[in-house]
Design a protein around this motif. Structure first.
Motif, short mmCIF file in Angstrom:
data_model
loop_
_atom_site.label_atom_id
_atom_site.label_comp_id
_atom_site.label_asym_id
_atom_site.label_seq_id
_atom_site.Cartn_x
_atom_site.Cartn_y
_atom_site.Cartn_z
N ILE A 135 -6.03 13.99 -7.15
CA ILE A 135 -5.25 13.13 -6.27
C ILE A 135 -5.00 13.84 -4.94
O ILE A 135 -5.12 13.24 -3.88
CB ILE A 135 -3.91 12.72 -6.95
CG1 ILE A 135 -4.19 11.81 -8.13
CG2 ILE A 135 -2.99 12.04 -5.95
CD1 ILE A 135 -2.98 11.48 -8.94
N TYR A 136 -4.69 15.12 -4.99
CA TYR A 136 -4.38 15.82 -3.76
C TYR A 136 -5.59 16.02 -2.87
O TYR A 136 -5.46 16.21 -1.68
CB TYR A 136 -3.71 17.16 -4.08
CG TYR A 136 -2.32 16.97 -4.64
CD1 TYR A 136 -1.38 16.23 -3.96
CD2 TYR A 136 -1.96 17.52 -5.86
CE1 TYR A 136 -0.11 16.03 -4.47
CE2 TYR A 136 -0.70 17.33 -6.38
CZ TYR A 136 0.21 16.59 -5.68
OH TYR A 136 1.46 16.38 -6.19
N PHE B 243 -5.88 13.33 -0.09
CA PHE B 243 -5.05 13.44 1.09
C PHE B 243 -5.39 14.70 1.83
O PHE B 243 -4.94 15.08 2.79
CB PHE B 243 -3.57 13.41 0.71
CG PHE B 243 -3.20 12.15 -0.03
CD1 PHE B 243 -3.10 10.94 0.64
CD2 PHE B 243 -2.98 12.17 -1.39
CE1 PHE B 243 -2.77 9.79 -0.02
CE2 PHE B 243 -2.63 11.02 -2.06
CZ PHE B 243 -2.53 9.82 -1.38
N VAL C 46 0.84 -1.21 0.00
CA VAL C 46 0.00 0.00 0.00
C VAL C 46 0.87 1.25 0.00
O VAL C 46 0.57 2.22 -0.73
CB VAL C 46 -0.97 -0.02 1.20
CG1 VAL C 46 -1.64 1.33 1.38
CG2 VAL C 46 -2.02 -1.10 1.01
N MET C 47 1.93 1.26 0.78
CA MET C 47 2.81 2.43 0.80
C MET C 47 3.48 2.64 -0.55
O MET C 47 3.60 3.78 -1.01
CB MET C 47 3.87 2.26 1.90
CG MET C 47 3.29 2.43 3.28
SD MET C 47 4.42 2.11 4.65
CE MET C 47 5.95 2.75 4.11
N LEU D 207 1.49 6.66 -6.91
CA LEU D 207 0.38 7.52 -7.29
C LEU D 207 0.76 8.99 -7.18
O LEU D 207 0.47 9.79 -8.07
CB LEU D 207 -0.84 7.23 -6.43
CG LEU D 207 -2.10 8.05 -6.69
CD1 LEU D 207 -2.66 7.69 -8.06
CD2 LEU D 207 -3.11 7.80 -5.61
N ILE D 208 1.46 9.34 -6.14
CA ILE D 208 1.88 10.72 -5.94
C ILE D 208 2.93 11.12 -6.98
O ILE D 208 2.85 12.19 -7.58
CB ILE D 208 2.41 10.93 -4.51
CG1 ILE D 208 1.25 10.82 -3.53
CG2 ILE D 208 3.11 12.27 -4.37
CD1 ILE D 208 1.67 10.81 -2.08
N LEU E 118 0.80 4.10 -2.98
CA LEU E 118 0.54 5.52 -2.71
C LEU E 118 1.69 6.39 -3.18
O LEU E 118 1.48 7.47 -3.73
CB LEU E 118 0.27 5.74 -1.21
CG LEU E 118 -1.09 5.30 -0.71
CD1 LEU E 118 -1.17 5.46 0.81
CD2 LEU E 118 -2.20 6.07 -1.38
#
Length: 50
Positions: free
Chosen positions: A46-47, A50, A26-27, A33-34, A30
């Motif tokens: 996307i932002y 978060f 998962v990390m 993705l960023i 993510l």
């Protein structure tokens, strides 16, 4: 790089820390993705996650 992955897999196998595998996946997802979303048109969406 591959040696690091082998060491982590060996650690998880010997210490019975298999529950760490989904957390690491998962990390990594993510992080990807960023990184991939920074230069694209979907970055504002996307932002907001978060």
């Amino acid at each position: 790089m591959w040696d690091l992955l082998k060491d982590i897999a060996g650690f998880m196998g010997k210490r019975k820390k298999i529950w760490l595998a989904p957390l690491i996946v998962v990390m990594l997802l993510l992080g990807a993705l960023i990184v991939l979303g920074q230069g694209s048109a979907i970055a504002p969406f996307i932002y907001t996650l978060f």
